[in-house]
Design an enzyme around this catalytic site. Structure first.
Site, PDB file in Angstrom:
ATOM      1  N   GLU A   7      -1.678  16.526  -8.710  1.00 53.20           N
ATOM      2  CA  GLU A   7      -0.477  16.604  -9.575  1.00 53.20           C
ATOM      3  C   GLU A   7      -0.738  16.052 -10.978  1.00 53.20           C
ATOM      4  OE1 GLU A   7      -1.051  14.313  -7.419  1.00 53.20           O
ATOM      5  OE2 GLU A   7      -0.326  12.380  -8.172  1.00 53.20           O
ATOM      6  N   CYS A  62      -3.488  10.377  -2.416  1.00 53.71           N
ATOM      7  CA  CYS A  62      -3.657   8.944  -2.656  1.00 53.71           C
ATOM      8  C   CYS A  62      -2.854   8.134  -1.641  1.00 53.71           C
ATOM      9  CB  CYS A  62      -3.294   8.614  -4.105  1.00 53.71           C
ATOM     10  SG  CYS A  62      -4.010   7.059  -4.663  1.00 53.71           S
ATOM     11  N   HIS A  80      -5.782  13.146  -7.220  1.00 52.41           N
ATOM     12  CA  HIS A  80      -4.411  13.488  -7.604  1.00 52.41           C
ATOM     13  C   HIS A  80      -4.320  14.905  -8.188  1.00 52.41           C
ATOM     14  CE1 HIS A  80      -2.483   9.490  -7.265  1.00 52.41           C
ATOM     15  NE2 HIS A  80      -3.693   9.025  -7.536  1.00 52.41           N
TER      16      HIS A  80
END
Lengths: 227, 77
Positions: free
Chosen positions: A203, A86, A201
């Site tokens: 994560e 991002c 993302h």
């Protein structure tokens, strides 16, 4: 393996990244403030999402010129893994570590939802383990990837498009493209394959309790990378 | 103290999503002569000296991204 999670003023996915790496991937990870000048003792870098420097001027513009970025560049040139997710992808492009740029979404709306990503290459250690479509969340207002014709043909020709946005049938259709990125590109790698930038993302998808584990595939490849 | 105005615009080849929406809105307001809108940025710099090569370096290094933007430098006074 020890990973530096870089914090810029305005980063907001740094905690997610640190805990995903530590708890779900099981690798050592520490925060490093952007004003540091050394990454001594670190083997890889995670540039997290957020709004570094409030997205002033351009997304990632000021962060790309932060003192620590010289050390990030140095680590990348020595073949260590660097991932930017991002805002981290925007920073890598602004820093010239990856080609192209991220512009305002075609819809002009902030888009926050899951997307399907089709791995496009086996280039680099990131991508060797990627064979199936991944489902990862996106959350961005400026994720429309663009590159000029020359860079685009280089990226395609050298097998450096990491992921494309696809539909449930695995096709890179216009409807599956959440932001208007050229050729549905969601992420790219550098020439050596050790630097990966992507808008989704990983994560945020490392634990079934928070909606998915497809991010683990990428982050495990990250932590397993030998230099 | 010289005032320098830098105008940064998206390269003409790139779609300006915000500009297009503003253009549509102007037409909806009855300004049907509007055929296109491009939105850029104006950056005013107060500098002790307006050295052209240093101003250009500022644009190349930070103020504009050559991948997506063009810029014009104007020394105002």
């Amino acid at each position: 393996m020890k990973i530096a999670v870089v914090r810029f003023p305005g980063s907001n996915c740094d905690q997610d990244a640190l805990w995903a790496l530590r708890s779900d991937v099981g690798v050592a990870a520490e925060y490093v403030w952007h004003e540091a000048t050394s990454l001594s003792g670190f083997d890889g870098v995670f540039l997290p999402g957020g709004f570094s420097y409030g997205d002033y001027l351009r997304c990632g513009a000021m962060a790309a010129r932060a003192p620590l970025m010289s050390a990030v560049r140095d680590l990348a040139e020595r073949g260590h893994p660097v991932i930017g997710a991002c805002n981290g992808f925007q920073v890598l492009c602004e820093a010239g570590l990856l080609e192209g740029a991220l512009l305002l979404n075609h819809s002009q709306k902030f888009v926050c939802r899951d997307v399907r990503l089709r791995p496009e290459t086996q280039k680099g250690l990131w991508m060797e383990s990627q064979s199936q479509v991944l489902r990862l969340p996106i959350a961005h207002g400026e994720g429309r990837y663009i590159a000029d014709r020359e860079n685009l043909s280089r990226l395609n020709g050298e097998g450096r498009v990491a992921f494309r946005y696809v539909d449930s049938a695995g096709d890179a259709t216009e409807d599956a493209n959440p932001n208007g990125s050229v050729e549905n590109i969601a992420g790219i790698v550098n020439e050596a394959g050790n630097v990966l930038g992507l808008m989704p993302h990983p994560e945020r998808a490392t634990n079934a309790r928070i909606g998915g584990t497809d991010g683990l595939v990428l982050l495990r490849a990250f932590s397993a990378m030998k230099v | 103290m010289p005032l320098v105005r830098v105008v940064v615009t998206l390269k003409p080849s790139l779609l300006d999503s915000a500009g297009r929406t503003v253009s549509d809105s102007l037409v909806k307001l009855g300004f049907d002569e509007v055929e296109g809108v491009r939105i850029g940025k104006v950056i005013e710099l107060h500098v002790t000296q307006a050295d052209p090569s240093r101003l250009q370096a500022m644009c190349d290094k930070l103020l504009a991204n050559p991948v997506i933007e063009d810029y014009q430098i104007e020394v105002v006074d």
